[in-house]
Enzyme design. Structure first.
Site, PDB file in Angstrom:
ATOM      1  N   ALA A  16       0.790  -1.230   0.000  1.00 14.01           N
ATOM      2  CA  ALA A  16       0.000   0.000   0.000  1.00 14.01           C
ATOM      3  C   ALA A  16       0.822   1.280   0.000  1.00 14.01           C
ATOM      4  O   ALA A  16       0.251   2.363  -0.041  1.00 14.01           O
ATOM      5  CB  ALA A  16      -0.936   0.007   1.216  1.00 14.01           C
ATOM      6  N   SER A  17       2.139   1.195   0.051  1.00 13.68           N
ATOM      7  CA  SER A  17       2.927   2.419   0.181  1.00 13.68           C
ATOM      8  C   SER A  17       2.960   3.242  -1.102  1.00 13.68           C
ATOM      9  O   SER A  17       3.211   4.453  -1.069  1.00 13.68           O
ATOM     10  CB  SER A  17       4.357   2.103   0.637  1.00 13.68           C
ATOM     11  OG  SER A  17       5.014   1.284  -0.316  1.00 13.68           O
ATOM     12  N   SER A  18       2.692   2.611  -2.251  1.00 10.59           N
ATOM     13  CA  SER A  18       2.738   3.341  -3.512  1.00 10.59           C
ATOM     14  C   SER A  18       1.820   2.670  -4.528  1.00 10.59           C
ATOM     15  O   SER A  18       1.258   1.603  -4.285  1.00 10.59           O
ATOM     16  CB  SER A  18       4.176   3.392  -4.060  1.00 10.59           C
ATOM     17  OG  SER A  18       4.623   2.099  -4.430  1.00 10.59           O
ATOM     18  N   GLY A  19       1.671   3.319  -5.669  1.00 11.36           N
ATOM     19  CA  GLY A  19       0.979   2.729  -6.797  1.00 11.36           C
ATOM     20  C   GLY A  19      -0.473   2.376  -6.534  1.00 11.36           C
ATOM     21  O   GLY A  19      -1.214   3.100  -5.857  1.00 11.36           O
ATOM     22  N   ILE A  20      -0.898   1.239  -7.070  1.00  6.11           N
ATOM     23  CA  ILE A  20      -2.280   0.786  -6.984  1.00  6.11           C
ATOM     24  C   ILE A  20      -2.716   0.622  -5.541  1.00  6.11           C
ATOM     25  O   ILE A  20      -3.818   1.033  -5.154  1.00  6.11           O
ATOM     26  CB  ILE A  20      -2.446  -0.538  -7.761  1.00  6.11           C
ATOM     27  CG1 ILE A  20      -2.252  -0.293  -9.265  1.00  6.11           C
ATOM     28  CG2 ILE A  20      -3.807  -1.165  -7.486  1.00  6.11           C
ATOM     29  CD1 ILE A  20      -2.034  -1.562 -10.073  1.00  6.11           C
ATOM     30  N   GLY A  21      -1.861   0.021  -4.714  1.00  6.52           N
ATOM     31  CA  GLY A  21      -2.218  -0.208  -3.318  1.00  6.52           C
ATOM     32  C   GLY A  21      -2.463   1.080  -2.568  1.00  6.52           C
ATOM     33  O   GLY A  21      -3.396   1.171  -1.754  1.00  6.52           O
ATOM     34  N   SER A 144      -1.828  -9.863 -13.168  1.00  5.86           N
ATOM     35  CA  SER A 144      -1.344  -9.087 -14.309  1.00  5.86           C
ATOM     36  C   SER A 144      -1.769  -9.805 -15.579  1.00  5.86           C
ATOM     37  O   SER A 144      -1.961 -11.027 -15.584  1.00  5.86           O
ATOM     38  CB  SER A 144       0.187  -8.982 -14.270  1.00  5.86           C
ATOM     39  OG  SER A 144       0.693  -8.454 -15.478  1.00  5.86           O
ATOM     40  N   TYR A 157       8.781 -12.557 -13.200  1.00  6.21           N
ATOM     41  CA  TYR A 157       7.497 -11.903 -12.956  1.00  6.21           C
ATOM     42  C   TYR A 157       6.370 -12.681 -13.628  1.00  6.21           C
ATOM     43  O   TYR A 157       5.334 -12.970 -13.017  1.00  6.21           O
ATOM     44  CB  TYR A 157       7.543 -10.464 -13.479  1.00  6.21           C
ATOM     45  CG  TYR A 157       6.296  -9.649 -13.220  1.00  6.21           C
ATOM     46  CD1 TYR A 157       6.184  -8.894 -12.051  1.00  6.21           C
ATOM     47  CD2 TYR A 157       5.237  -9.623 -14.126  1.00  6.21           C
ATOM     48  CE1 TYR A 157       5.037  -8.138 -11.805  1.00  6.21           C
ATOM     49  CE2 TYR A 157       4.097  -8.873 -13.888  1.00  6.21           C
ATOM     50  CZ  TYR A 157       4.004  -8.132 -12.722  1.00  6.21           C
ATOM     51  OH  TYR A 157       2.874  -7.395 -12.473  1.00  6.21           O
TER      52      TYR A 157
END
Length: 344
Positions: A16-21, A144, A157
């Site tokens: 959750a610290s960046s991006g989508i989260g 993804s 990935y």
């Protein structure tokens, strides 16, 4: 199967610290959910909780590495300790190494598997007992489109995302067999403009990029919010993703041929980047790098998506618009993959 309204939910968001989260946490809190946010970046979590609380929301943070089962368990335990229950688990944490398969060390490959696959496994294991106790709930796993169609230069990935799809399919059927009303959703984004490409390890000699076009991370968050209230098996985000899914089913050799030409150059920018540059594979990137944000660096390549709107309103809508979307998206995909001159 009926899920609670978001305003009545306790939601744990991992990565959750960046991006989508990060955007998902902000949107859940804005809609009245009580939110538990988790990631490895303490500064990123602190700034997120502060932003949520400043807007009148209710959130707590747990610093955790998803590759550790005990730390995943701590997230679920903390949610129940603080709020009395857990209703929805959103798992968005991921990392990667962009390089040719032979350049990736076994340790790097294993680490990507540990984060992207085993982290999701540990998260589901931590959340499930509490969802069972409530008698309903949602497991929302951010996968993804590379879980449907692999790309060159991203073998660990892609391997992790393919394996994640298999795990979720098994789990979903097991729960259905038991008659337990827990929704298991795989969200499959196309290329999304988050700081992912700033954070992953690269051995390309340049800053990596997804193969354009890009989509706004808020489209993915819209899908997450939707499936948190509406039980959904899979949700593809982005017109190009839906077209790619159809094309892969019809003719994998055709996609092989296209990617043979554009798949490798399409993931290179012209901006030099050393292999020694900071990355988040084994440890979080320092807060002073300014990467605890929602958006990445490719906003000029972001396009809208038509089919997502229809997918959230009618299960039959994709068939109705498939022809139009397919033509437009394939044209955009081809144009983006062959023309990367606009990228930083």
């Amino acid at each position: 199967m009926q899920l609670k309204p978001i305003s009545q939910q306790v939601v744990a968001i991992v990565g959750a610290s960046s991006g989508i989260g990060r955007e998902a946490a902000l949107q859940f809190a804005q809609r009245g959910a009580k939110v538990v946010v988790a990631a490895r970046s303490q500064p990123g979590l602190d700034s997120l909780v502060e932003e949520i609380q400043r807007a009148g929301g209710d959130a707590i943070a747990v610093v955790a590495d998803v590759a550790d089962m005990q730390q995943m368990q701590a997230i679920a335990d903390k949610a129940v300790e603080r709020y009395g229950r857990l209703d929805t688990w959103v798992h968005a944490a991921a990392t990667g190494v962009l390089a040719r398969f032979e350049q990736i060390t076994p340790e790097e490959f294993q680490r990507v598997i540990d984060v992207n696959l085993m982290g999701q496994v540990y998260g589901a294991k931590a959340a499930l007992p509490y969802l069972r106790r409530e008698g309903r709930g949602a497991l929302i796993h951010i996968s993804s489109m590379e879980g449907r169609r692999s790309l060159p230069l991203q073998s660990p990935y892609c391997a992790s995302k393919h394996a994640l799809q298999g795990m979720l399919e098994s789990l979903r059927v097991e729960l259905q067999h038991e008659g337990i009303p827990i929704s298991v959703t795989s969200v499959l984004p196309s290329v999304i403009n988050t700081p992912y490409y700033n954070k992953v390890k690269t051995k390309l000699g340049v800053k990596p990029t997804g193969i354009p076009p890009y989509y706004d991370p808020r489209l993915v968050v819209d899908a997450i919010l939707y499936v948190a209230e509406h039980p959904t098996r899979d949700f593809i985000v982005g017109d190009v993703g839906r077209v790619l899914d159809v094309a892969q089913r019809i003719s994998p050799p055709l996609i092989d041929a296209v990617l043979t030409v554009v798949g490798i150059p399409g993931q290179h920018t012209t901006e030099p980047e050393s292999e020694a540059s900071p990355d988040n594979v084994f440890a979080p990137i320092a807060a002073d790098q300014g990467l605890d944000r929602v958006d990445g660096d490719f906003g000029n390549l972001v396009i809208p998506s038509v089919s997502d709107w229809f997918a959230m309103r009618s299960p039959f809508a994709w068939g109705a618009v498939a022809g139009t979307v397919a033509v437009g998206a394939l044209a955009l995909l081809a144009n983006g993959m062959f023309n990367n001159s606009q990228q930083p």
